[in-house]
Enzyme design. Structure first.
Site, mmCIF file in Angstrom:
data_model
loop_
_atom_site.group_PDB
_atom_site.id
_atom_site.type_symbol
_atom_site.label_atom_id
_atom_site.label_comp_id
_atom_site.label_asym_id
_atom_site.label_seq_id
_atom_site.Cartn_x
_atom_site.Cartn_y
_atom_site.Cartn_z
ATOM 1 N N GLU A 1 0.878 -1.266 0.007
ATOM 2 C CA GLU A 1 0.125 0.075 0.066
ATOM 3 C C GLU A 1 0.706 1.339 -0.047
ATOM 4 O O GLU A 1 0.386 2.202 -0.350
ATOM 5 C CB GLU A 1 -0.964 0.018 1.299
ATOM 6 N N HIS B 1 5.542 -27.010 3.133
ATOM 7 C CA HIS B 1 4.768 -28.095 2.709
ATOM 8 C C HIS B 1 3.719 -27.180 1.626
ATOM 9 O O HIS B 1 2.553 -28.027 1.254
ATOM 10 C CB HIS B 1 4.035 -28.561 3.781
ATOM 11 N N LYS C 1 -13.711 2.173 -4.169
ATOM 12 C CA LYS C 1 -14.740 2.476 -2.890
ATOM 13 C C LYS C 1 -15.978 3.128 -3.434
ATOM 14 O O LYS C 1 -17.160 2.840 -3.147
ATOM 15 C CB LYS C 1 -14.050 3.075 -1.855
#
Length: 549
Positions: A358, A389, A513
């Protein structure tokens, strides 16, 4: 870009054309003192960068690049409270949140230190009251569960630190549980509320602007949950007894209904992803106590001082940042894996994703021009033993080069709470340490780390030459974690200077947004017009609407 900057970039790239052909196995074989020359110590942190694909000549080129980009001057501007966040016309003074009480810090005629410690004292009073069992719900019962409602910097930092420092939980007269809810879909909050008692639950609503739709929606759901239990007539006592607000907008908190005495403030010059050092860190203080939180701040403050004053050759944030520039802009490595070998740091990769991407995920310079070089790499990762893994196959034998940060404490399980099973747990931590060192060794040296590897079929061979750094902590505690996080914060700032970008804004997330709010009206049937959107979104909206009929 000035001629001096261009010339230094050219010199670095010319050096890189030769240096990048060297294999780490050869660099170690040629210099038995490589570790001695390429590790640094700051308090409880050891930074080993000997497995980075650099030489001392490389470091000299990188420091010259930093000089041509006026790094020292930018560091001075940051700590002088200048408006280094130029697009929003703000200073970036998260470092001031860590200042000791006797430090002198005045900006624009205001005593910043006094303001910070006033709010810190306010937060501490609330912490002590809750921990002492003196904070009561609307029916007079002791608060046993605290749910932090926030998103982004109001969630990721406090969540990460409270989990990381769980071993340092303050003993209270009653059991105090800390929880977090951030998702806009309400899934986290709904799961939390299933087994909580309204009478003993306190909500912290954390939002810098106190307008964040994700946070306010969750807060409203929490309020309605309480009202269903107590009745709407009890709304004033519910708000007074069950909500604390943390924001830089006191008027908005008051408007929402949070009592003034339950409000803790901070300031516009605190960026969201840098805010857990402020009252946004209330959940941290509730978890580890007032003194633990002060130790956390002290670790960060000491790293601030180190960053300001240490020469670049010994300066951990500068070294880490410039090595990142080398990997991204010269070696062309566009991924950085954060690999903590301690389960308590499980949330650290996610926290650093926000901090770095960000901040430096930008493609426009401070001068408003497109950048000429790659900026922030993709940050990702997981707890090391789990990651082995999951995606280490790609690290060792994949086609994508990735650089890694290995993070591990040397010492663990000596605290009194582990005494009953200390021997078994210490043995497990030693196993984690062995895996951490083995993986970084194999990534660096490849077949040279193995016996008779040249006789193995190609699918069992390891190319190595994958660069990594190791951050070895004496132990994970509030002080060392504070220093570690501040180290990464300053690394981000140094890289922003080299790339010529502003790390303190985030305009890239704003438009999404806004579009979301207009789209919400279409989902709810308040706006049936679909011709003003693209055909893909229109098709998805029709399908969603059909499900809601």
């Amino acid at each position: 870009m000035t001629d001096a900057k261009k010339r230094q970039w050219d010199e670095l790239l010319t050096h890189g054309a030769t240096a990048s052909k060297q294999h780490l196995a050869d660099l170690f074989a040629e210099d038995p003192d490589r570790f001695t020359k390429m590790h640094r110590q700051f308090g409880p942190l050891m930074f080993d960068f000997s497995k980075q694909r650099v030489t001392e000549e490389t470091l000299n080129h990188l420091f010259e690049l930093a000089r041509t980009h006026e790094l020292n001057e930018w560091i001075a501007r940051l700590f002088a409270g200048e408006k280094v966040n130029d697009t929003e016309g703000r200073a970036a003074m998260h470092w001031a949140l860590r200042l000791p009480q006797d430090a002198i810090c005045e900006v624009d005629g205001e005593n910043v230190t006094a303001q910070v410690h006033e709010q810190l004292a306010r937060m501490e009073r609330i912490v002590e009251k809750i921990q002492a069992g003196q904070w009561r719900g609307a029916t007079g019962e002791v608060i046993t569960d605290v749910i932090n409602i926030g998103v982004g910097g109001s969630d990721l930092g406090p969540l990460m630190v409270t989990e990381a420092l769980a071993d340092f939980s303050t003993r209270t007269r009653h059991r105090l549980n800390i929880h977090f809810a951030s998702t806009i879909d309400g899934s986290q909050l709904s799961q939390l509320l299933r087994d909580k008692k309204p009478q003993t639950t306190l909500f912290i609503v954390s939002s810098k602007s106190f307008t964040t739709i994700d946070t306010l929606t969750n807060a409203s759901t929490a309020l309605q949950w309480l009202q269903r239990s107590f009745g709407r007539r009890a709304s004033s006592s519910i708000l007074h007894c069950h909500f604390v607000g943390v924001s830089a907008s006191p008027d908005k908190m008051t408007e929402w209904g949070i009592a003034e005495e339950n409000q803790i403030g901070f300031w516009g010059w605190v960026g969201g992803r840098y805010s857990m050092w402020s009252a946004i860190g209330l959940p941290i203080a509730l978890k580890i106590g007032v003194q633990g939180f002060r130790d956390f701040l002290a670790g960060a403050y000491d790293m601030d001082e180190h960053f300001k004053n240490a020469r670049w050759e010994d300066n951990l944030p500068v070294l880490m940042a410039m090595l990142g520039v080398w990997n991204t802009n010269v070696l062309g490595i566009n991924g950085l894996a954060i690999l903590p070998y301690d389960g308590r740091l499980k949330q650290l990769p996610l926290y650093l994703e926000q901090l770095e991407m960000e901040s430096n995920g930008k493609s426009v310079t401070r001068e408003g021009e497109p950048v000429e070089r790659a900026t922030c790499p993709i940050i990702w990762g997981d707890v090391g033993p789990n990651a082995q893994h999951a995606f280490y196959q790609l690290l060792h034998q994949g086609t994508e080069a990735v650089t890694c940060d290995f993070i591990v404490p040397a010492r663990r399980y000596h605290e009194s709470l582990h005494h009953d099973a200390a021997d078994e747990l210490i043995a497990q931590h030693q196993l984690a340490l062995a895996n951490c060192l083995a993986q970084s060794r194999l990534l660096a040296l490849g077949d040279a780390a193995l016996k008779d590897a040249e006789n193995e079929p190609l699918y069992k061979r390891y190319r190595g030459n994958q660069p990594s750094s190791t951050l070895l902590l004496d132990e994970l505690d509030p002080y060392s974690l504070g220093a570690l996080i501040a180290l990464y914060e300053h690394k981000v700032f140094v890289q922003s200077v080299i790339w010529g970008i502003n790390p303190f804004d985030q305009w890239g997330v704003e438009m999404g947004k806004k579009i979301a709010m207009t789209t919400l009206g279409k989902i709810r049937g308040e706006d049936n017009e679909l011709d003003d959107t693209d055909v893909s979104t229109a098709g998805l909206l029709r399908r969603i609407r059909a499900e809601w009929k």
